[in-house]
Write a protein that holds these residues in place. Structure first.
Motif, PDB file in Angstrom:
ATOM      1  N   LEU A  76      11.275  18.941-109.085  1.00  0.00           N
ATOM      2  CA  LEU A  76      12.631  19.178-109.590  1.00  0.00           C
ATOM      3  C   LEU A  76      13.102  18.050-110.501  1.00  0.00           C
ATOM      4  CD1 LEU A  76      14.361  20.697-106.417  1.00  0.00           C
ATOM      5  CD2 LEU A  76      13.398  21.879-108.400  1.00  0.00           C
ATOM      6  N   GLY A  77      12.161  17.307-111.066  1.00  0.00           N
ATOM      7  CA  GLY A  77      12.526  16.260-112.013  1.00  0.00           C
ATOM      8  C   GLY A  77      13.100  15.026-111.328  1.00  0.00           C
ATOM      9  N   THR A  78      13.941  14.325-112.045  1.00  0.00           N
ATOM     10  CA  THR A  78      14.569  13.107-111.525  1.00  0.00           C
ATOM     11  C   THR A  78      15.542  13.457-110.414  1.00  0.00           C
ATOM     12  OG1 THR A  78      14.371  12.076-113.702  1.00  0.00           O
ATOM     13  CG2 THR A  78      15.899  11.062-112.136  1.00  0.00           C
ATOM     14  N   LEU A  79      15.523  12.665-109.342  1.00  0.00           N
ATOM     15  CA  LEU A  79      16.349  12.922-108.168  1.00  0.00           C
ATOM     16  C   LEU A  79      17.335  11.783-107.943  1.00  0.00           C
ATOM     17  CD1 LEU A  79      13.475  14.029-105.732  1.00  0.00           C
ATOM     18  CD2 LEU A  79      14.833  15.495-107.265  1.00  0.00           C
ATOM     19  N   ALA A  80      18.496  12.127-107.394  1.00  0.00           N
ATOM     20  CA  ALA A  80      19.489  11.113-107.026  1.00  0.00           C
ATOM     21  C   ALA A  80      20.138  11.512-105.713  1.00  0.00           C
ATOM     22  CB  ALA A  80      20.554  10.979-108.118  1.00  0.00           C
ATOM     23  N   LEU A  81      20.273  10.548-104.800  1.00  0.00           N
ATOM     24  CA  LEU A  81      20.930  10.838-103.525  1.00  0.00           C
ATOM     25  C   LEU A  81      22.405  11.145-103.750  1.00  0.00           C
ATOM     26  CD1 LEU A  81      18.288   9.656-102.272  1.00  0.00           C
ATOM     27  CD2 LEU A  81      19.750   8.646-100.501  1.00  0.00           C
ATOM     28  N   SER A  82      22.892  12.176-103.066  1.00  0.00           N
ATOM     29  CA  SER A  82      24.309  12.536-103.162  1.00  0.00           C
ATOM     30  C   SER A  82      25.004  12.470-101.812  1.00  0.00           C
ATOM     31  CB  SER A  82      24.454  13.946-103.755  1.00  0.00           C
ATOM     32  OG  SER A  82      23.747  14.896-102.984  1.00  0.00           O
ATOM     33  N   ALA A  83      24.323  11.931-100.788  1.00  0.00           N
ATOM     34  CA  ALA A  83      24.909  11.820 -99.452  1.00  0.00           C
ATOM     35  C   ALA A  83      24.213  10.695 -98.710  1.00  0.00           C
ATOM     36  CB  ALA A  83      24.765  13.134 -98.687  1.00  0.00           C
ATOM     37  N   GLU A  84      24.764  10.336 -97.566  1.00  0.00           N
ATOM     38  CA  GLU A  84      24.133   9.342 -96.709  1.00  0.00           C
ATOM     39  C   GLU A  84      22.870   9.925 -96.084  1.00  0.00           C
ATOM     40  OE1 GLU A  84      25.127   6.189 -96.374  1.00  0.00           O
ATOM     41  OE2 GLU A  84      26.679   6.608 -97.863  1.00  0.00           O
ATOM     42  N   ARG A  85      22.066   9.057 -95.504  1.00  0.00           N
ATOM     43  CA  ARG A  85      20.878   9.497 -94.789  1.00  0.00           C
ATOM     44  C   ARG A  85      21.140   9.472 -93.284  1.00  0.00           C
ATOM     45  NH1 ARG A  85      17.299   5.147 -97.895  1.00  0.00           N
ATOM     46  NH2 ARG A  85      19.405   4.519 -98.507  1.00  0.00           N
ATOM     47  N   ALA A  86      20.589  10.452 -92.575  1.00  0.00           N
ATOM     48  CA  ALA A  86      20.655  10.501 -91.114  1.00  0.00           C
ATOM     49  C   ALA A  86      19.246  10.675 -90.591  1.00  0.00           C
ATOM     50  CB  ALA A  86      21.541  11.652 -90.652  1.00  0.00           C
ATOM     51  N   ALA A  87      18.978  10.174 -89.384  1.00  0.00           N
ATOM     52  CA  ALA A  87      17.633  10.278 -88.817  1.00  0.00           C
ATOM     53  C   ALA A  87      17.724  10.518 -87.318  1.00  0.00           C
ATOM     54  CB  ALA A  87      16.835   9.010 -89.108  1.00  0.00           C
ATOM     55  N   TRP A  88      16.726  11.207 -86.774  1.00  0.00           N
ATOM     56  CA  TRP A  88      16.678  11.448 -85.331  1.00  0.00           C
ATOM     57  C   TRP A  88      15.225  11.689 -84.924  1.00  0.00           C
ATOM     58  CZ3 TRP A  88      18.567  14.756 -88.977  1.00  0.00           C
ATOM     59  CH2 TRP A  88      17.941  15.992 -89.122  1.00  0.00           C
ATOM     60  N   PRO A  89      14.874  11.389 -83.660  1.00  0.00           N
ATOM     61  CA  PRO A  89      13.503  11.618 -83.184  1.00  0.00           C
ATOM     62  C   PRO A  89      13.247  13.103 -82.967  1.00  0.00           C
ATOM     63  CG  PRO A  89      14.875  10.794 -81.412  1.00  0.00           C
ATOM     64  CD  PRO A  89      15.719  10.726 -82.657  1.00  0.00           C
ATOM     65  N   LEU A  90      12.001  13.522 -83.170  1.00  0.00           N
ATOM     66  CA  LEU A  90      11.630  14.931 -83.018  1.00  0.00           C
ATOM     67  C   LEU A  90      10.929  15.149 -81.689  1.00  0.00           C
ATOM     68  CD1 LEU A  90      10.330  15.691 -86.620  1.00  0.00           C
ATOM     69  CD2 LEU A  90      12.591  16.159 -85.637  1.00  0.00           C
ATOM     70  N   GLN A  91      11.115  16.346 -81.141  1.00  0.00           N
ATOM     71  CA  GLN A  91      10.515  16.650 -79.852  1.00  0.00           C
ATOM     72  C   GLN A  91      10.344  18.152 -79.675  1.00  0.00           C
ATOM     73  OE1 GLN A  91      13.612  14.891 -77.366  1.00  0.00           O
ATOM     74  NE2 GLN A  91      14.525  16.895 -76.992  1.00  0.00           N
ATOM     75  N   LEU A  92       9.428  18.500 -78.804  1.00  0.00           N
ATOM     76  CA  LEU A  92       9.283  19.861 -78.306  1.00  0.00           C
ATOM     77  C   LEU A  92       9.761  19.825 -76.866  1.00  0.00           C
ATOM     78  CD1 LEU A  92       8.049  22.783 -78.685  1.00  0.00           C
ATOM     79  CD2 LEU A  92       5.965  21.852 -77.651  1.00  0.00           C
ATOM     80  N   ALA A  93      10.687  20.694 -76.500  1.00  0.00           N
ATOM     81  CA  ALA A  93      11.273  20.610 -75.160  1.00  0.00           C
ATOM     82  C   ALA A  93      11.723  21.980 -74.680  1.00  0.00           C
ATOM     83  CB  ALA A  93      12.447  19.634 -75.152  1.00  0.00           C
ATOM     84  N   ARG A  94      11.700  22.149 -73.366  1.00  0.00           N
ATOM     85  CA  ARG A  94      12.224  23.374 -72.771  1.00  0.00           C
ATOM     86  C   ARG A  94      12.626  23.090 -71.332  1.00  0.00           C
ATOM     87  NH1 ARG A  94       9.018  29.108 -72.407  1.00  0.00           N
ATOM     88  NH2 ARG A  94       8.227  28.227 -70.457  1.00  0.00           N
ATOM     89  N   ALA A  95      13.754  23.643 -70.909  1.00  0.00           N
ATOM     90  CA  ALA A  95      14.203  23.504 -69.532  1.00  0.00           C
ATOM     91  C   ALA A  95      13.354  24.377 -68.622  1.00  0.00           C
ATOM     92  CB  ALA A  95      15.678  23.894 -69.415  1.00  0.00           C
ATOM     93  N   ASP A  96      13.086  23.887 -67.413  1.00  0.00           N
ATOM     94  CA  ASP A  96      12.288  24.676 -66.484  1.00  0.00           C
ATOM     95  C   ASP A  96      13.071  25.879 -65.954  1.00  0.00           C
ATOM     96  OD1 ASP A  96      14.067  23.131 -64.997  1.00  0.00           O
ATOM     97  OD2 ASP A  96      12.650  22.772 -63.350  1.00  0.00           O
TER      98      ASP A  96
END
Length: 378
Positions: free
Chosen positions: A233-253
């Protein structure tokens, strides 16, 4: 006299509000408890969801689908492997207007909040209240889930997701793009309507690389995204803050159970829905679709009960649990399998997975089946 409720929903997010509106149509009196510690404006600015046709139909039935500028139709999807393997999906081939829609979270939440405000059967409360049935929609970090005795089995991935927004030199063309890279999975999701130049970014990167990437300047981070996306998509520029979180696979018993009777009288029960019940890897963009499907299935189960059955009847709730657990199996296996396959750097596996992508691209029958499943057409 004190207000009495049939159902108390703990968690006023998208799934909780949707469920409250569905149950209100059944003439049930619903208490909706706000999510504690809800995300602030900085995080909400970067969130976007891919919603399929089934989710759109559900939200439209509640008059809660966002306006067109906040729900961008995806006409095609391009998936690129880490060698020369690639897969393409096209709405026209499927005979539909859109494969999915990329929806701004704040706009969707605002529409749902407005619908709740004008629904007399739903009352927003500050704390949990006694009810025949308590539905837990508090998200992956739910404290009520443990309080009610459900064990959340979590398999952490050695990855973090980084989300942000970009302004792009070239228009996105209503194409969702995804790259399976040696060091992570990158997705660009189109925003801003058919002619938009904005995309929502979800970048799943190895755990040790998340902090250094977040520490980069906006310009350097955009440059890294440009390189990872092959400058599509050509040249890029951030337009918002960055957020991060850990990834997981999970399910309640357990997804349901009984509670002590209130005042020694009528039976009470609890049930889980949404991220409080299950988590999957975001690479398929199905997290919220699964949560909304939970809400639809639970409302349908309660709607179909015999007139003499209470909403707290455990037979009904176990029926819902069996249905939704069975529906989750193929999606959980698919997302986990893809994550495991593309997280391995061995050259032999690189060749195998790219060979598999080429074969998948040539198999119209399999491609069409997968596309229909992802669109919510079962």
């Amino acid at each position: 006299m004190a207000q009495t409720f049939d159902i108390c929903i703990r968690g006023g997010g998208i799934v909780g509000k949707t469920l409250a509106l569905l149950l209100a149509r059944e003439r049930l009196k619903v208490a909706l408890v706000a999510v504690p510690g809800a995300a602030g404006p900085a995080l909400s600015d970067v969130r976007a969801y891919a919603l399929n046709a089934a989710s759109r139909q559900l939200l439209e039935s509640l008059r809660s689908w966002p306006d067109a500028e906040h729900a961008t139709a995806v006409r095609s999807m391009h998936v690129q492997g880490d060698q020369d393997g690639a897969v393409h999906f096209d709405a026209a081939t499927q005979g539909v207007d859109a494969l999915t829609w990329i929806v701004d979270v704040p706009a969707l939440e605002a529409r749902l909040a407005e619908a709740v405000r004008y629904q007399p059967q739903v009352e927003v409360v500050a704390a949990p209240v006694p009810a025949a049935l308590t539905v837990v929609c508090e998200g992956r970090a739910s404290s009520t889930r443990e309080e009610f005795g459900a064990t959340f089995h979590v398999t952490p991935y050695p990855q973090h997701a980084i989300a942000t927004r970009l302004q792009c030199e070239r228009p996105h063309g209503q194409v969702a793009r995804q790259w399976f890279l040696p060091d992570g999975i990158l997705a660009f999701l189109p925003l801003g309507g058919p002619q938009g130049h904005s995309v929502a970014v979800v970048w799943s990167v190895p755990q040790g690389e998340a902090a250094p990437l977040l520490a980069l300047s906006p310009e350097d981070f955009a440059q890294r995204l440009g390189e990872a996306s092959q400058h599509a998509l050509g040249t890029l520029a951030l337009s918002a803050e960055r957020a991060a979180w850990p990834l997981q696979l999970a399910r309640a018993d357990r997804w349901c159970g009984s509670l002590p009777p209130a005042g020694g009288k009528a039976a009470r029960s609890w049930v889980l829905a949404g991220d409080a019940a299950h988590n999957v890897h975001p690479l398929a963009g199905q997290g919220l679709n699964l949560g909304l499907a939970d809400a639809r299935a639970l409302a349908r189960t309660l709607h179909g009960r015999d007139y003499w059955r209470s909403v707290a009847d455990l037979r009904l709730l176990r029926q819902y649990e069996r249905e939704r657990k069975a529906a989750l199996v193929p999606m959980g296996l698919a997302t986990d399998g893809l994550q495991q396959l593309f997280s391995r750097p061995e050259g032999a596996l690189q060749s195998l997975r790219n060979w598999g992508m080429k074969g998948f691209e040539r198999s119209s029958l399999l491609k069409n089946f997968v596309a229909r499943q992802a669109m919510g057409n079962y």
